[in-house]
Design an enzyme around this catalytic site. Sequence first.
Site, short mmCIF file in Angstrom:
data_model
loop_
_atom_site.label_atom_id
_atom_site.label_comp_id
_atom_site.label_asym_id
_atom_site.label_seq_id
_atom_site.Cartn_x
_atom_site.Cartn_y
_atom_site.Cartn_z
N CYS A 131 -5.99 -2.69 -47.91
CA CYS A 131 -4.75 -2.75 -48.66
C CYS A 131 -3.62 -3.12 -47.70
O CYS A 131 -2.76 -2.29 -47.38
CB CYS A 131 -4.51 -1.39 -49.30
N GLU A 132 -3.66 -4.33 -47.19
CA GLU A 132 -2.76 -4.75 -46.12
C GLU A 132 -2.75 -6.28 -46.12
O GLU A 132 -3.80 -6.90 -45.98
CB GLU A 132 -3.37 -4.24 -44.80
N TYR A 183 -14.53 -5.57 -28.27
CA TYR A 183 -13.29 -5.04 -28.85
C TYR A 183 -13.27 -5.12 -30.37
O TYR A 183 -12.19 -5.14 -30.96
CB TYR A 183 -12.06 -5.75 -28.24
N ARG A 228 -8.55 -7.36 -34.27
CA ARG A 228 -7.91 -8.16 -33.22
C ARG A 228 -6.95 -9.22 -33.77
O ARG A 228 -5.95 -9.52 -33.13
CB ARG A 228 -8.97 -8.79 -32.30
N PRO A 265 -16.00 -7.47 -15.73
CA PRO A 265 -15.97 -8.23 -16.99
C PRO A 265 -16.39 -7.35 -18.17
O PRO A 265 -17.32 -6.57 -18.05
CB PRO A 265 -17.01 -9.33 -16.75
N GLY A 266 -15.71 -7.47 -19.28
CA GLY A 266 -16.08 -6.74 -20.49
C GLY A 266 -16.39 -7.74 -21.58
O GLY A 266 -17.53 -7.95 -21.98
N ARG A 267 -15.33 -8.43 -22.03
CA ARG A 267 -15.44 -9.41 -23.11
C ARG A 267 -16.50 -10.48 -22.82
O ARG A 267 -17.26 -10.87 -23.70
CB ARG A 267 -14.07 -10.07 -23.27
N GLY A 324 -11.22 -9.78 -17.40
CA GLY A 324 -10.32 -10.76 -18.00
C GLY A 324 -10.92 -12.14 -18.18
O GLY A 324 -10.22 -13.06 -18.61
C1 LIG Z 1 -8.97 -2.29 -15.70
C2 LIG Z 1 -9.70 -3.20 -16.62
N1 LIG Z 1 -10.84 -3.76 -16.19
C3 LIG Z 1 -11.54 -4.59 -16.99
C4 LIG Z 1 -11.11 -4.88 -18.27
C5 LIG Z 1 -11.96 -5.79 -19.13
O1 LIG Z 1 -11.28 -6.93 -19.50
P1 LIG Z 1 -12.09 -8.11 -20.26
O2 LIG Z 1 -12.84 -7.46 -21.36
O3 LIG Z 1 -11.05 -9.03 -20.74
O4 LIG Z 1 -13.01 -8.70 -19.25
C6 LIG Z 1 -9.94 -4.33 -18.74
C7 LIG Z 1 -9.46 -4.65 -20.10
O5 LIG Z 1 -8.53 -4.15 -20.62
C8 LIG Z 1 -9.20 -3.45 -17.89
O6 LIG Z 1 -8.07 -2.89 -18.30
#
Ligand SMILES: Cc1ncc(COP(=O)(O)O)c(C=O)c1O
Length: 463
Positions: A392-393, A422, A361, A322-324, A279
């Site tokens: 087409c939106e 994402y 997004r 962390p992902g994003r 997050g």
């Molecule tokens: C369980 C869990 N961990 C990690 C993440 C990664 O979140 P972010 O990409 O915002 O860091 C998510 C995103 O949906 C999640 O559901």
Amino acid sequence: MRTHEAGALHATAGRRGPEWLREPADVNALVPILWSENTHRDGVSGILTTAGVDVLDLASEYGTPAYILDESDFRGRARDFLQAFGGIGADVADAGKAFLCQEVVRWLAEDGLGLDVCTGGELAAAIRGCFPASRITMHGNNKSTAELARAVEAGVGRIVVDSYEEMVRLADIADRHGVTQSVLVRVTVGVEAHTHEYIATAHEDQKFGFSLAGGDAAEAVRRTLKLPSLRLTGLHSHIGSQIFDTQGFEAAARRVLTLQAAIRDEHGIQLPELCLGGGFGIAYTTQDDPLPPAEHALGIRAIIDSESERLQLDPPRLSVEPGRAIAGPSTFTLYEVGTVKDVDGIRTYVSVDGGMSDNIRAALYDAAYSCTLASRRSEAAPILARVVGKHCEAGDIIVRDEFLPADISAGDLLAVPGTGAYCRSMANTYNHLPRPAVVAVQDGAARVIVRRETEDDLFRLDV
Ligand SMILES: Cc1ncc(COP(=O)(O)O)c(C=O)c1O
């Protein structure tokens, strides 16, 4: 916690755009926080380059739209998280849902991160990429029996249990495979990250996890402890996305630790692990002001230590996902401009050769992005523009509000930063648009790490 409420941002949209959007003094200027570390604009030609490769070459070699990924930036951010959280004794797993392909799996394995997967497909990516299974965490609110069995067979390190029914099914699978599977219980802590409703996951009215307030989390622990083929190693909490300060994590940590103390009192055990999910916010526009990972880490460590002391608990081993914040800033999407339409007195619509199929997004979350003219320098005055796709939106918007040079026209290249997370992972083929390639750039060289979909790909499933 910062709020990114779509309504608030766009209430004043019109000729001046939303309140936060300032008309730039120089429309050619790049705001560094929005771009990967190695992306710059050539001072004379105005052409954007990443790691020494210019966008004109990228477009002619690989076509547009394309996701241009700065490899050292991606890996550098992953290592920054490792260093920051490693420094407080915590583990870091990349959330694969943000962006996953075989090459990224290889980078993450090499660089010593864990990997969080949430479907059989993401698990397959990890397995195919030979990712060490013990460093994989498997999520999902509705894991199938086949997915659970594959995870157990692969020997994944942790499975995050999300429902009573799943727990029993998983115990049975583990039992049949003769293994004791380590699990975390996903707790819904009642802390809401103040982002868009659909990416805030820890308030009670949602599909993920066991409610803390309603007593389900404590009951899930009770039931897990009775299943001999499951080893409960800790609790998991994920409160949402695009979080810009530590307060949300702190509130969540306080609540899960209180549950840990209750578990100790009831069962006489101290759970050794605590995962606080992902997050961590990134800058999509100039209004976003993300914290460096080290500040998040230190804030989280401080609250874990003080709460553990207050509750007389041994501080659990922490982890984050962390992902994003790893994938997002590393990448921009390169588009070619097509139709430019001026709606008198309101704004200019700049159409590009992709759209909601390569970045859904804005349509899904009302997410804000920024962009810049990438293929040349312009001396024209800034105009308020909306960048739209070719679908087409009417809601096919990529950048809702941005100032672009008034002479922008067909054939120009446009770059949208912060699209590493994402975007490719949520890409679709709406209107039969093939999904773009992902091109990794490093040290003056570019290579395709996910190829562009072809027309044949589009029809390969038709029977
Ligand atoms: C369980 C869990 N961990 C990690 C993440 C990664 O979140 P972010 O990409 O915002 O860091 C998510 C995103 O949906 C999640 O559901």
